[in-house]
Design an enzyme around this catalytic site. Structure first.
Site, PDB file in Angstrom:
ATOM      1  N   HIS A 100       0.850  -1.201   0.000  1.00  0.00           N
ATOM      2  CA  HIS A 100       0.000   0.000   0.000  1.00  0.00           C
ATOM      3  C   HIS A 100       0.885   1.250   0.000  1.00  0.00           C
ATOM      4  CE1 HIS A 100      -2.697   3.158   1.376  1.00  0.00           C
ATOM      5  NE2 HIS A 100      -3.643   2.440   0.794  1.00  0.00           N
ATOM      6  N   GLU A 172      -3.658   2.764  -7.254  1.00  0.00           N
ATOM      7  CA  GLU A 172      -3.972   3.867  -6.359  1.00  0.00           C
ATOM      8  C   GLU A 172      -2.938   4.976  -6.555  1.00  0.00           C
ATOM      9  OE1 GLU A 172      -6.437   2.509  -2.738  1.00  0.00           O
ATOM     10  OE2 GLU A 172      -4.363   2.130  -2.241  1.00  0.00           O
TER      11      GLU A 172
HETATM   12  P1  13P Z   1      -9.157   7.101   0.200  1.00  0.00           P
HETATM   13  O1  13P Z   1     -10.369   6.379  -0.334  1.00  0.00           O
HETATM   14  O2  13P Z   1      -9.387   7.685   1.556  1.00  0.00           O
HETATM   15  O3  13P Z   1      -8.629   8.080  -0.796  1.00  0.00           O
HETATM   16  O4  13P Z   1      -8.004   5.995   0.416  1.00  0.00           O
HETATM   17  C1  13P Z   1      -7.699   5.146  -0.609  1.00  0.00           C
HETATM   18  C2  13P Z   1      -6.807   4.079  -0.102  1.00  0.00           C
HETATM   19  O5  13P Z   1      -5.661   4.312   0.244  1.00  0.00           O
HETATM   20  C3  13P Z   1      -7.337   2.716  -0.021  1.00  0.00           C
HETATM   21  O6  13P Z   1      -6.316   1.797   0.165  1.00  0.00           O
END
Ligand code: 13P
Length: 258
Positions: A100, A172
């Site tokens: 992550h 992400e």
């Molecule tokens: P947010 O949805 O708060 O932007 O976070 C995304 C995230 O890091 C999920 O792993």
């Protein structure tokens, strides 16, 4: 229709009782989650380690799967503070978030450590949800694709055992996480296509085609449907909007479609 993933990353939020209350409220809102389960959407919750077991117990009669936000690559030993895959499985976890962005950029994990964790997770027969994504400055410099490529190539260098059952990828972009500044649909579409090409190359044609690709970064009710319209996106990994059961239930309904 491919199966869809709706995943909640609670990060360092929620106590044991708050986690249990969330599951109770979510099931009240979405009774189709009670076993055997009525829908196409697979819900996955990543609580903190301390509440993993209790949230798994609260979800026992549902199709909700529980995962860990991190793991260590050794099965046991003198690694104070770390948590192993056998411990995660014993607590009721069947998935792990690997790499992550907060592990990479706040806690200093590099691609090689991420690769070791991914290998251990796959070997343990646990679903690895590998997170990839570029920083704002990397995108601005035109390096978003090369950064994601390096993250994928290193993590998948040892591809034995990797199939759509042991691997999913979450794109992400770091600048979209927790900022409310979500990535545009064309940007995510282009990156998802790129990730698919790389999965075909680094996994193989058969399995690489089937690996799920999720989007994450400021997903909330109202903007999820547009991401789900992207051909290569079959799910979402949600942080902030996953903390409230009603908001998460709204995401579930939005994913179900009209
Ligand atoms: P947010 O949805 O708060 O932007 O976070 C995304 C995230 O890091 C999920 O792993």
């Amino acid at each position: 229709m491919p199966k869809l993933w709706l995943a909640a990353n609670w990060k360092m939020h929620k106590t044991v009782s708050e986690g249990q209350a969330f599951v109770a409220r979510l099931v009240e809102q979405i009774p189709g989650l009670i076993k055997p389960g009525a829908g196409e959407i697979r819900v996955l919750i990543f609580p903190g380690f301390v509440s993993l077991q209790s949230v798994a117990a609260a979800a026992r009669d549902t199709t909700i799967r529980i995962g860990a936000q991190d793991c260590y690559f050794e099965a046991h030993g003198a690694f104070t503070g770390e948590v192993s895959l056998p411990q995660i499985k014993d607590g009721g976890g069947s998935a792990v978030l690997i790499g992550h962005s907060e592990r990479r950029h706040v806690l200093g994990e590099d691609n090689l450590l991420v690769a070791a964790k991914l290998k251990a997770t796959v070997n343990a027969g646990v679903l690895a949800l590998l997170c990839v994504g570029e920083l704002a400055e990397e995108r601005d410099a035109g390096n978003a694709f090369s950064v994601v490529d390096e993250q994928l190539e290193t993590a998948l260098a040892n591809r034995s055992g990797i199939t759509e059952r042991t691997l999913a990828v979450a794109y992400e972009p770091v600048w979209a996480i927790g900022t409310g500044r979500n990535a545009t649909i064309p940007d995510v579409e282009e990156m998802a296509l790129y990730i698919r090409e790389k999965l075909l190359e680094y996994v193989d044609e058969e399995h690489g085609r089937e690996v799920s690709i999720l989007y994450g970064g400021s997903v909330k009710p109202g903007n999820l449907a547009a991401y789900m319209g992207i051909p290569d996106i079959t799910g979402a990994l949600v942080g902030g909007a996953s903390l409230d059961a009603d908001s998460f239930a709204a995401l579930y309904r939005e994913m179900e479609g009209p």
